[in-house]
Motif scaffolding. Sequence first.
Motif, PDB file in Angstrom:
ATOM      1  N   LEU A 224      35.036  51.613  22.379  1.00 21.77           N
ATOM      2  CA  LEU A 224      36.304  51.086  22.874  1.00 21.77           C
ATOM      3  C   LEU A 224      36.645  51.675  24.238  1.00 21.77           C
ATOM      4  CD1 LEU A 224      38.475  51.125  19.593  1.00 21.77           C
ATOM      5  CD2 LEU A 224      37.485  49.135  20.758  1.00 21.77           C
ATOM      6  N   ALA A 225      36.377  52.983  24.394  1.00 27.81           N
ATOM      7  CA  ALA A 225      36.641  53.599  25.691  1.00 27.81           C
ATOM      8  C   ALA A 225      35.750  53.005  26.776  1.00 27.81           C
ATOM      9  CB  ALA A 225      36.421  55.120  25.592  1.00 27.81           C
ATOM     10  N   GLU A 226      34.481  52.744  26.431  1.00 27.54           N
ATOM     11  CA  GLU A 226      33.575  52.133  27.406  1.00 27.54           C
ATOM     12  C   GLU A 226      34.010  50.711  27.744  1.00 27.54           C
ATOM     13  OE1 GLU A 226      30.442  51.912  30.044  1.00 27.54           O
ATOM     14  OE2 GLU A 226      31.306  53.627  28.977  1.00 27.54           O
ATOM     15  N   ALA A 227      34.466  49.982  26.734  1.00 22.84           N
ATOM     16  CA  ALA A 227      34.955  48.624  26.983  1.00 22.84           C
ATOM     17  C   ALA A 227      36.206  48.648  27.856  1.00 22.84           C
ATOM     18  CB  ALA A 227      35.237  47.919  25.655  1.00 22.84           C
ATOM     19  N   GLU A 228      37.084  49.624  27.584  1.00 26.46           N
ATOM     20  CA  GLU A 228      38.290  49.735  28.396  1.00 26.46           C
ATOM     21  C   GLU A 228      37.927  50.052  29.849  1.00 26.46           C
ATOM     22  OE1 GLU A 228      42.366  49.706  29.221  1.00 26.46           O
ATOM     23  OE2 GLU A 228      41.251  49.048  27.430  1.00 26.46           O
ATOM     24  N   ARG A 229      36.930  50.914  30.004  1.00 25.09           N
ATOM     25  CA  ARG A 229      36.527  51.269  31.366  1.00 25.09           C
ATOM     26  C   ARG A 229      35.953  50.050  32.080  1.00 25.09           C
ATOM     27  NH1 ARG A 229      32.096  52.519  33.931  1.00 25.09           N
ATOM     28  NH2 ARG A 229      30.839  52.294  32.033  1.00 25.09           N
ATOM     29  N   ARG A 230      35.065  49.303  31.428  1.00 21.95           N
ATOM     30  CA  ARG A 230      34.501  48.104  32.060  1.00 21.95           C
ATOM     31  C   ARG A 230      35.575  47.071  32.361  1.00 21.95           C
ATOM     32  NH1 ARG A 230      30.538  48.612  27.974  1.00 21.95           N
ATOM     33  NH2 ARG A 230      31.415  46.777  26.944  1.00 21.95           N
ATOM     34  N   ARG A 231      36.540  46.962  31.474  1.00 20.85           N
ATOM     35  CA  ARG A 231      37.622  45.985  31.679  1.00 20.85           C
ATOM     36  C   ARG A 231      38.432  46.342  32.918  1.00 20.85           C
ATOM     37  NH1 ARG A 231      42.876  46.148  29.837  1.00 20.85           N
ATOM     38  NH2 ARG A 231      43.936  44.139  29.714  1.00 20.85           N
ATOM     39  N   SER A 232      38.754  47.650  33.054  1.00 18.50           N
ATOM     40  CA  SER A 232      39.518  48.052  34.242  1.00 18.50           C
ATOM     41  C   SER A 232      38.711  47.828  35.515  1.00 18.50           C
ATOM     42  CB  SER A 232      39.922  49.521  34.122  1.00 18.50           C
ATOM     43  OG  SER A 232      38.774  50.352  34.029  1.00 18.50           O
ATOM     44  N   VAL A 233      37.399  48.084  35.436  1.00 15.99           N
ATOM     45  CA  VAL A 233      36.556  47.855  36.613  1.00 15.99           C
ATOM     46  C   VAL A 233      36.517  46.378  36.969  1.00 15.99           C
ATOM     47  CG1 VAL A 233      34.202  47.991  37.492  1.00 15.99           C
ATOM     48  CG2 VAL A 233      35.200  49.939  36.271  1.00 15.99           C
ATOM     49  N   LEU A 234      36.372  45.532  35.975  1.00 16.76           N
ATOM     50  CA  LEU A 234      36.334  44.088  36.225  1.00 16.76           C
ATOM     51  C   LEU A 234      37.660  43.592  36.776  1.00 16.76           C
ATOM     52  CD1 LEU A 234      34.347  42.835  33.101  1.00 16.76           C
ATOM     53  CD2 LEU A 234      33.548  42.975  35.471  1.00 16.76           C
ATOM     54  N   GLN A 235      38.757  44.157  36.271  1.00 15.98           N
ATOM     55  CA  GLN A 235      40.051  43.727  36.793  1.00 15.98           C
ATOM     56  C   GLN A 235      40.221  44.100  38.257  1.00 15.98           C
ATOM     57  OE1 GLN A 235      42.995  45.375  34.203  1.00 15.98           O
ATOM     58  NE2 GLN A 235      42.780  43.754  32.645  1.00 15.98           N
ATOM     59  N   GLN A 236      39.682  45.272  38.604  1.00 14.39           N
ATOM     60  CA  GLN A 236      39.789  45.688  39.997  1.00 14.39           C
ATOM     61  C   GLN A 236      38.916  44.830  40.917  1.00 14.39           C
ATOM     62  OE1 GLN A 236      38.851  49.815  40.127  1.00 14.39           O
ATOM     63  NE2 GLN A 236      40.702  50.464  38.985  1.00 14.39           N
ATOM     64  N   ASN A 237      37.775  44.401  40.480  1.00 10.80           N
ATOM     65  CA  ASN A 237      36.843  43.610  41.292  1.00 10.80           C
ATOM     66  C   ASN A 237      36.895  42.127  40.951  1.00 10.80           C
ATOM     67  OD1 ASN A 237      35.994  46.041  42.368  1.00 10.80           O
ATOM     68  ND2 ASN A 237      34.365  46.269  40.826  1.00 10.80           N
ATOM     69  N   GLN A 238      38.031  41.656  40.488  1.00 11.79           N
ATOM     70  CA  GLN A 238      38.102  40.253  40.077  1.00 11.79           C
ATOM     71  C   GLN A 238      38.108  39.305  41.279  1.00 11.79           C
ATOM     72  OE1 GLN A 238      41.486  39.436  37.677  1.00 11.79           O
ATOM     73  NE2 GLN A 238      40.799  37.398  37.056  1.00 11.79           N
ATOM     74  N   ARG A 239      38.681  39.736  42.475  1.00  9.51           N
ATOM     75  CA  ARG A 239      38.756  38.862  43.658  1.00  9.51           C
ATOM     76  C   ARG A 239      37.402  38.799  44.341  1.00  9.51           C
ATOM     77  NH1 ARG A 239      42.927  39.563  48.711  1.00  9.51           N
ATOM     78  NH2 ARG A 239      42.307  37.635  49.864  1.00  9.51           N
ATOM     79  N   ARG A 240      36.962  37.627  44.558  1.00  7.99           N
ATOM     80  CA  ARG A 240      35.632  37.432  45.162  1.00  7.99           C
ATOM     81  C   ARG A 240      35.696  37.675  46.666  1.00  7.99           C
ATOM     82  NH1 ARG A 240      31.968  31.933  44.758  1.00  7.99           N
ATOM     83  NH2 ARG A 240      30.084  32.777  45.755  1.00  7.99           N
ATOM     84  N   PRO A 241      34.819  38.473  47.257  1.00  7.75           N
ATOM     85  CA  PRO A 241      34.870  38.760  48.718  1.00  7.75           C
ATOM     86  C   PRO A 241      34.388  37.552  49.516  1.00  7.75           C
ATOM     87  CG  PRO A 241      32.980  39.821  47.703  1.00  7.75           C
ATOM     88  CD  PRO A 241      33.753  39.218  46.581  1.00  7.75           C
ATOM     89  N   ARG A 242      34.836  37.543  50.799  1.00  4.45           N
ATOM     90  CA  ARG A 242      34.420  36.458  51.699  1.00  4.45           C
ATOM     91  C   ARG A 242      32.964  36.648  52.095  1.00  4.45           C
ATOM     92  NH1 ARG A 242      38.475  33.463  54.056  1.00  4.45           N
ATOM     93  NH2 ARG A 242      40.590  34.157  53.564  1.00  4.45           N
ATOM     94  N   THR A 243      32.240  35.520  52.215  1.00  2.00           N
ATOM     95  CA  THR A 243      30.830  35.554  52.626  1.00  2.00           C
ATOM     96  C   THR A 243      30.606  34.525  53.735  1.00  2.00           C
ATOM     97  OG1 THR A 243      30.256  33.954  50.927  1.00  2.00           O
ATOM     98  CG2 THR A 243      30.084  36.285  50.342  1.00  2.00           C
ATOM     99  N   ALA A 244      29.440  34.635  54.303  1.00  2.00           N
ATOM    100  CA  ALA A 244      29.117  33.708  55.399  1.00  2.00           C
ATOM    101  C   ALA A 244      28.816  32.312  54.912  1.00  2.00           C
ATOM    102  CB  ALA A 244      27.926  34.231  56.204  1.00  2.00           C
ATOM    103  N   THR A 245      28.636  32.171  53.614  1.00  2.00           N
ATOM    104  CA  THR A 245      28.284  30.857  53.082  1.00  2.00           C
ATOM    105  C   THR A 245      29.474  29.962  52.905  1.00  2.00           C
ATOM    106  OG1 THR A 245      28.469  31.739  50.847  1.00  2.00           O
ATOM    107  CG2 THR A 245      26.317  31.818  51.878  1.00  2.00           C
ATOM    108  N   LEU A 246      30.703  30.572  53.053  1.00  8.43           N
ATOM    109  CA  LEU A 246      31.890  29.760  52.864  1.00  8.43           C
ATOM    110  C   LEU A 246      32.008  28.755  54.038  1.00  8.43           C
ATOM    111  CD1 LEU A 246      34.477  32.421  51.646  1.00  8.43           C
ATOM    112  CD2 LEU A 246      33.300  30.669  50.298  1.00  8.43           C
ATOM    113  N   PRO A 247      32.569  27.644  53.780  1.00  9.61           N
ATOM    114  CA  PRO A 247      32.752  26.692  54.873  1.00  9.61           C
ATOM    115  C   PRO A 247      33.724  27.237  55.906  1.00  9.61           C
ATOM    116  CG  PRO A 247      33.881  25.967  52.900  1.00  9.61           C
ATOM    117  CD  PRO A 247      33.071  27.143  52.510  1.00  9.61           C
ATOM    118  N   SER A 248      33.492  26.855  57.082  1.00 11.79           N
ATOM    119  CA  SER A 248      34.316  27.346  58.192  1.00 11.79           C
ATOM    120  C   SER A 248      35.625  26.584  58.338  1.00 11.79           C
ATOM    121  CB  SER A 248      33.537  27.248  59.520  1.00 11.79           C
ATOM    122  OG  SER A 248      33.185  25.903  59.743  1.00 11.79           O
TER     123      SER A 248
END
Length: 925
Positions: A188-212
């Motif tokens: 449960l502690a490991e799941a909680e840790r992964r969940r918090s990590v996923l919540q922090q990195n939920q926003r997808r970063p900008r890349t060069a492949t995005l349309p201009s």
Amino acid sequence: MHPSDSSDFEPESSHTLQPSIMEENQDLMMSSDNDTIHAPPAHLAARFYKSSSYRRKTSAASSRRNSLSSHHSSKSSRSAHGGPQSTHIAQHLRRASIIESRKARLADRAAHAEQVRLRAAMAKAAPRNSTTSEERALAAKNAREKFLAQVAANCAEEVKRAKRVAEDTREKKAAEHLKLKEDMQERLAEAERRRSVLQQNQRRPRTATLPSVEEKKVNPRTWRPRNDVEAARIIQKAWRNRKRRLTVSGFLGLGLTLDSIQQTSFESVVELLNQDQVLDATARILRFFGLRERDVDSIGEKAAVRTFLSAFLVLGHPAQVLTEDGEQEKDLIEKAKSLFLSFDPIISCPSSAPSTHQLESLSEAYISFQAAFSAWKDRDSSVLLGTMLAQFVELDAIWQSVKNDKDGHVTEDYKEGIQHNQTLLLVRLKRLAGADRAMKMIKEAVRKNRKANAKKKPLGDVRPRATSLPSTDATTPSLTPIEASVSDTAATKLVDRKVAPLLPDNRTIMHELAINKEYRIDVKPKMDMRENVIREVSETMREGIESDFGDMFVVAMAETIREKLLGLVVPGKSLHTLISESLDTKMIATQVKMGAFSYQQFFSFMNSLLPKICAPVRDVDVKALIEDKTDDPIERLARLNYVIDLLSIDHANFSLQMNAPLLMREATGYEQKCFAATSGNEVLVKTSQWWTQAKRKTEEEVSRRSLGNGPTPANRITPEKIYMQGLVELTVGVAELQEEELPETLELDRTRIKRMRMDILRMVVVSAILLTAKNLMRRDVRSQWKEQGQRMWDLPFEDAQAYIGVIQSRYALPPTTKSQLSGTIERILVDGRNRQVTHPVVKVILQKIRAHVYTRLSASSAEERVRAASNASQTLSSGGLPEFVVQVGALVDELQRVADVDREAHGKWYDGVIEAIGRDEAGGT
């Protein structure tokens, strides 16, 4: 004879004659048809007649061929040549012979049946030997009991093994369950840790492949609570999580783990657990987990906190906390383990909240441990309460014995030390039992002890009627009421030796008064042996009268009675004159010589005199003597002498009561004069040997104690220590007192020392048995089994089963324990019967008694004596003697008084012995 004459035979044998009658009738019919005999054909004759070559066997004597009728028949046929009449007679005779032979056989059978019936009746009437049957029944019973005991033992072993298997299974399941919970919590502690990590990195970063293509800007949505209630709930949850983390982190910061407790010394752990920081942190975590209510200042919460922290001591240092290894102690350790198994997983993860199941398990484990700890503490505290009460009572007894001593300034020396120690004991008692209960227990124990040690007043007035109060200016009071001044004849010597009252001499009385100011001559032994004394005196009188002395014995007996009675009255008074004139020896001798002495008048005079001079307490005995109308004058004289002896003892005790203060002041000088007259200028050989052995023993003890240490004032050898060492070695023993062991200075205490040795023997035997029973039954050795000890005190040393029965009357003994205890008791009783010390337990107990008595006697100051007396109960209880604390204390007090009196009276002789031994040692070196 005609066939009709057969009716003359007896009717009871008619049924046996039916075949013979039928044969006769057939023969008659065959003979009546024709007188001619026709021969049968040859082939038929061959069937019916046997060949002549066949040799027929000899028939029995009762057969027809050898019968009388056959002989008559053959003779008749030969004589009559086969005529009809001769044939009829032969047949009739043959029939009669057959009947007679059958009658004889029936008579034999009847006689045999009668013999059988008689033998059966005799066997039935004969007394049966039930010994064999009883032995068989007893053997069967013993076999059955043995089989049942074996079955019970096997069943007990099976149940024990099943319990052990069940306990192992339970522990294994608990460990597996704990491991599963730990794994689940880690997951449960490991799941909680992964969940918090996923919540922090939920926003997808900008890349060069995005349309201009320029995107439309979207304002980020901020979460807001819907109302104030939800906002308050969120804030409270965050506050509780933070508080939980702070509380658990604060407790973990103390470093209280099982490993650290085990690696730290016991004293350091106790000091750590008593710190306020530890107590406050433990109280906060217990309140947070719901184990205690929020009441910081309550005594209950402080007790709960200390109980919880006691689990660390129980598991970390069980040897120092638990004095035994019984079932209750084992259960306490198991409950403490369960509490830690439930507590450790909760505090191991401060960031995660404990589940409901974890909190319930922790609460159940805590309640179980608290109940087990309270039960163990109550049992241990009861033992401590008894020990401290005994110490308090012992101090009170010392104070009661010294508080009236104004001359020696003993009161001031003891008062401060006794009050200080009693105050400390009172504080501890109030802490353990509470103020009200402690005061009630102290008052009851002190009142009971004072009542037991109070001076027993005699039932009734013991002052003789004919005795006046002594004058205060008397300088030399009379010690014994009888001063014999009879003639020195053989008859008189015999009377004095056999009939004289059982009174001690003056020196013994003075010595006993110096030791015990309440000393009185004991009348009970003489009253218990009343019939034996009367019978012995009667036999002595009969022997004297039937001997060569004859009438002289009667005169000597009357003179002895006269002197006894004169010693009971005041000289110059009317009763003294009456006794002197009525029991004139010369007049009685003249009457006896002339045969005019009357026993009836003599007894009548005594019956009228004794009620006037006896004490009121003896009215019953005097009345019984007066009402005794036995015809035998010898027996009446013996009973009269017995009553006069009782009156003499009463008179002596009254004299002691009146003159005791004066006698006690003169006791030391009187003893010195008597001892100087007895010993003269002779060398005290036994006293010198006794002092030399005591000195050698003291030097050995001092060298053993000071091994590796320098000389200290406590190890200095003094004459007082040597004397006390010798006195303890002389009295605290179990062997018979030998003549060469007793020094001349303690000769008057011979009976006392023998009694003390017998008491010590019974004390060590009973204590060894009780101590062995407590150890086998896993009981606290400090617990007091006073009832069992008192019952064993009166038992002889021959029957081991009686001691087993005393223990079984209170406690159940398993078969194995009973067998082990029986063997140990038998070996201990062998030492008791032989008055020796070979069993290890007996040796240890005897050494503890000897060391304790020596420690208390050798105390040089009042402070040391008070300290030794206050610690006596604890020392003896831990040494296996909790039942005999009072007896040992009484022994020490008596020995102290004996030592004081002996050294005061014989001090200069002891100084001479010390100087002589010193000169011998100096000359030898």
